[in-house]
Write a protein that holds these residues in place. Structure first.
Motif, PDB file in Angstrom:
ATOM      1  N   GLN A 194       0.832  -1.203   0.000  1.00 53.96           N
ATOM      2  CA  GLN A 194       0.000   0.000   0.000  1.00 53.96           C
ATOM      3  C   GLN A 194       0.873   1.261   0.000  1.00 53.96           C
ATOM      4  N   GLN A 197       2.290   2.621  -3.200  1.00 52.94           N
ATOM      5  CA  GLN A 197       1.387   3.352  -4.082  1.00 52.94           C
ATOM      6  C   GLN A 197       0.934   4.690  -3.495  1.00 52.94           C
ATOM      7  N   ARG A 198       1.276   4.970  -2.244  1.00 59.31           N
ATOM      8  CA  ARG A 198       0.739   6.159  -1.564  1.00 59.31           C
ATOM      9  C   ARG A 198       1.317   7.443  -2.142  1.00 59.31           C
ATOM     10  N   HIS A 205      -4.990   2.852   3.203  1.00 60.66           N
ATOM     11  CA  HIS A 205      -6.289   2.384   3.679  1.00 60.66           C
ATOM     12  C   HIS A 205      -6.100   1.457   4.869  1.00 60.66           C
ATOM     13  N   GLN A 528      -6.018  -2.382   0.821  1.00 60.97           N
ATOM     14  CA  GLN A 528      -6.197  -2.011  -0.575  1.00 60.97           C
ATOM     15  C   GLN A 528      -5.101  -1.035  -0.979  1.00 60.97           C
ATOM     16  N   ALA A 530      -5.173   1.475  -3.003  1.00 62.96           N
ATOM     17  CA  ALA A 530      -5.591   2.862  -3.168  1.00 62.96           C
ATOM     18  C   ALA A 530      -5.425   3.635  -1.863  1.00 62.96           C
ATOM     19  N   ASP A 531      -4.834   4.842  -1.955  1.00 67.56           N
ATOM     20  CA  ASP A 531      -4.679   5.660  -0.758  1.00 67.56           C
ATOM     21  C   ASP A 531      -5.894   6.562  -0.602  1.00 67.56           C
TER      22      ASP A 531
END
Length: 801
Positions: A194, A197-198, A205, A528, A530-531
């Motif tokens: 995670q 991707q942040r 998340h 997940q 996605a941030d």
């Protein structure tokens, strides 16, 4: 052992006699001496006031004593019933106001009574918290595996269940199975993905459900009990792997390992009368069992482990032995293991095996094929889930055709040694893909196989040395003499038991109930990529700015950006006193009420600190803190049970203040950002294991430090100061060694300074750090691309982020 057992029985019988006398004999005595608890007739108001106003002739005293006696008997009986029910369910009895002494007394009596029917491991041990299990582990020199089991061998046709898996609560299930360490390691890898991707200024998340947040806190709490055992197991495995390679004549193989307290026992598949140090042969084991000297740590062995082998590649927890020990067996040695017995027991047991295998840190190169566990698909390539056995067998058949034998070149060592994948190479610096010939494939199915699928699976396992399987067997058949393992599970009056064939061992099986498994799936599912906005739950909406006064030599300084330090106290604080100060510091400027402090300072959320104990704790902490320069106490009671710190600073508050100044004033913010990074001494809260520490707080601190260090590194590069940019990146990496944003910033800084040799060293350091925590052992594609760009492009000049 016989003497100890006799003493336990005598103590249990004495406790049982006391319970019978108090519960059954006391009411008979009260009835004979004082009569029933109710009066012969209900007195009128005039009679009642008249008796109270007249001089007592002893009647009222006798009546009061009679009521007190009956009330005491009722309270004791109620406490006994609650404690007995709680122990049967594996829970803690609910605390009754004013009955703490009686409840402690009944708890001790019932604990003693259970010694009558239990062997050295109590019937509730399969559902007890790790603290209970660790306290019950025997340090005797005699192995529980050498003693005959007190339980009968289970029958395939089991009686109605007396202990269902659903009775085991979430934290108890994880604690008993010692899964916490592996689950948390897997969770850390998922969250690293995670963070890869942040975007800057955002957050990863996290679970929003308070229940799932509490599950994670429970895992951290139980991990404290499992850490020592897991470390002991990991060290034993690594040393043992090298011993097996070097031993002459070669060792035939290891069937399993038994961990019990300070003992480590290795179960062999063939006699080996001359074990290398630090192991010795166990007396009466026919040279088929080694024991590690309790006084010697495996790490002290003069032989250092080799990096390419694992002595027990298919190791899983089979169950708990009579003295609280943990028995691990190698499923690869058994080939196809069939589980027979009650469906609920098998399902709970296989869920535990699946989660342990998919998250186990002991064999990180093992591939897991799961049948009927779709929730575990989030784990990625480590655990591949199939809806049915047929497609999984098709895949195994195709892979078996491409797999070369795993046999070691030395004769007699068989398929015991499975090799790990290659370490990351220098160029291009990526860990090689899984070598299918070296990976043990473990198939775990919760769905019973059809007859033809079972035959096909057995054929695959027999023709390949790199496949093992465990699954339920509900087929009606006669005696099955084909090779393989058989785990027979059954409920008895003392709880579930598991009989493992052909070893002939009986243990108490671990179990993961369906609700606990669903909670774990939700915890993993929340990772997940996605941030989200940093003000989104579970991240709190920021309140009024916290005061960030300059640190003073006279003020109280609480430092959490590294190991916890509290400076400025009059006397050194004890651990629980430091925890109290830390709690209040993190809740500034609002403070905490005494009820909140009681909850946080208890061992868990359901066991608050008693009020009297809390008052003493506050008083003693105040004494050690001393008074502030203005003469006021460092812990102030400001009314309505609310407490706040006085004349204290928190380095995290100062960091936020300085970082905000630096980011909001980009033209002259570099000095503020530099000052903020000087506060970092390591990873936040190092050495703190408080159950109340929220993952959202830890994630916020991690993200703020990484973003601040990255901003400063970019500003330093833009102003032509690559050495300062490198210092900023390295400072941030001390707080989060796996932050790839900072590794990229560091590589750009070294490239801008023309330090190509240091650039390559930085790349290797990044690989070593990432390979241990990344899901696939690889850095983020942006990191790989930047390295190639820097090493193939111009030697000077900073590259774009």
């Amino acid at each position: 052992m016989t003497t100890r057992r006799t003493g336990e029985v005598l103590r249990g019988l004495t406790a049982l006699l006391v319970l019978i006398v108090l519960i059954a004999g006391l009411p008979l005595l009260l009835q004979a001496l004082a009569g029933p608890p109710w009066p012969g007739h209900l007195p009128s108001w005039e009679e009642l006031t008249g008796r109270l106003l007249r001089r007592d002739n002893g009647t009222l005293l006798i009546a009061a004593l009679r009521l007190i006696g009956w009330a005491t008997w009722a309270a004791f009986t109620l406490s006994t019933l609650l404690e007995a029910l709680a122990r049967r369910r594996g829970n803690r009895a609910a605390a009754l106001p004013g009955l703490g002494t009686l409840q402690r007394m009944t708890a001790q009596l019932i604990a003693s009574v259970t010694l009558i029917t239990h062997s050295s491991l109590t019937p509730m041990a399969a559902a007890a918290p790790p603290a209970v299990i660790l306290a019950a582990i025997s340090t005797s020199n005699q192995s529980s595996l050498d003693r005959p089991s007190a339980e009968p061998r289970p029958d395939t046709h089991t009686p109605p269940e007396t202990h269902t898996a659903a009775d085991i609560t979430m934290p108890i299930a994880f604690g008993t199975g010692l899964l916490a360490g592996g689950i948390l390691t897997t969770l850390a890898r998922l969250r690293h993905h995670q963070r890869q991707q942040r975007a800057p200024g955002r957050r990863i998340h996290l679970p929003e459900s308070p229940h799932i947040q509490r599950v994670e806190q429970d895992l951290h709490r139980h991990d404290r009990f499992a850490t020592q055992t897991d470390r002991q197991l990991a060290t034993t495995l690594t040393v043992l792997s090298d011993l097996l390679h070097r031993q002459d004549p070669p060792i035939q193989g290891v069937a399993g390992i038994h961990l019990a307290g300070d003992r480590v026992e290795v179960i062999l598949t063939a006699p080996a009368p001359q074990p290398p140090p630090p192991f010795t042969v166990m007396t009466g084991s026919q040279d088929m069992r080694w024991r590690l000297n309790p006084a010697q740590d495996p790490a002290d062995s003069p032989i250092r482990p080799g990096p390419l082998s694992h002595p027990v590649p298919g190791v899983v927890t089979a169950g708990f032995t009579q003295d609280g020990g943990r028995l691990l067996l190698d499923l690869q040695r058994l080939g196809v293991t069939l589980c027979r017995g009650a469906t609920a027991l098998i399902d709970a047991y296989l869920r535990m095996i699946a989660v342990e295998a998919a998250t186990s840190p002991w064999a990180p190169w093992r591939q897991i094929i799961l049948i009927g566990f779709p929730e575990m698909s989030v784990l990625g390539h480590r655990a591949v889930n199939y809806a049915a056995l047929g497609p999984a067998l098709d895949m195994l058949h195709d892979r078996a055709g491409r797999t070369r034998p795993q046999h070691h070149t030395d004769a007699g060592r068989g398929s015991m040694l499975a090799k790990s994948p290659d370490l990351p190479s220098d160029e291009p610096g990526l860990r090689a893909d899984h070598d299918e010939s070296n990976a043990l494939i473990l198939l775990i199915s919760v769905t019973p196989p059809a007859a033809q699928d079972l035959d096909r699976l057995r054929t695959l396992v027999q023709n390949s040395t790199g496949i093992a399987a465990i699954l339920p067997d509900n087929l009606v058949r006669g005696a099955d003499d084909r090779p393989g393992g058989r785990f027979e599970l059954a409920n008895t009056q003392h709880g579930p038991i598991l009989h493992a064939s052909p070893m002939g061992l009986t243990v108490r099986p671990p179990a993961l109930p369906a609700p606990a498994y669903r909670d774990l799936a939700l915890l993993f599912g929340a990772t997940q990529p996605a941030d989200l906005d940093r003000h989104t739950p579970p991240y709190p909406t920021p309140g009024p700015p916290t005061a960030a006064a300059a640190e003073s030599d006279h003020g109280l300084q609480i430092r959490i950006l590294g190991p916890l330090e509290i400076l400025g106290a009059h006397l050194e604080l004890l651990p629980k006193q430091a925890e109290l100060v830390l709690l209040l510091a993190l809740h500034e400027p609002y403070g905490l009420r005494n009820s909140q402090l009681a909850t946080y300072l208890g061992p868990d959320e359901d066991t608050p600190k008693p009020p009297d104990s809390l008052r003493q704790h506050l008083s003693r902490t105040r004494q050690r803190l001393g008074t502030a320069p203005d003469g006021q106490q460092r812990i102030r009671h400001i009314g309505n049970g609310l407490y706040r710190l006085h004349d204290a600073t928190l380095d995290w508050a100062r960091f936020q203040h300085l970082a905000t100044l630096g980011r909001t004033h980009p033209t002259d913010g570099i000095p503020h950002l530099r000052d903020a990074l000087t506060l970092i001494r390591g990873q936040a809260f190092t050495g703190c294991y408080h159950w109340w520490l929220q993952p959202s707080l830890l994630e916020t601190i991690r993200a703020e430090i990484v973003d601040t260090a990255a901003v400063l590194a970019d500003l330093e590069l833009c102003t032509g100061n690559p050495a300062a940019a490198a210092r900023a990146a390295r400072c941030g990496l001390t707080a989060d060694p796996s932050a790839e944003q900072l590794w990229r910033a560091l590589m750009r800084a070294e490239h801008a300074a023309g330090n190509l040799a240091t650039l390559h060293q930085t790349w290797k350091q990044c690989l070593r750090q990432i390979s241990d925590i990344s899901l696939d052992g690889r850095p983020h594609p942006d990191t790989i691309h930047l390295f190639h760009q820097l090493t193939t492009g111009p030697r000077a000049g900073a590259m774009s982020p």
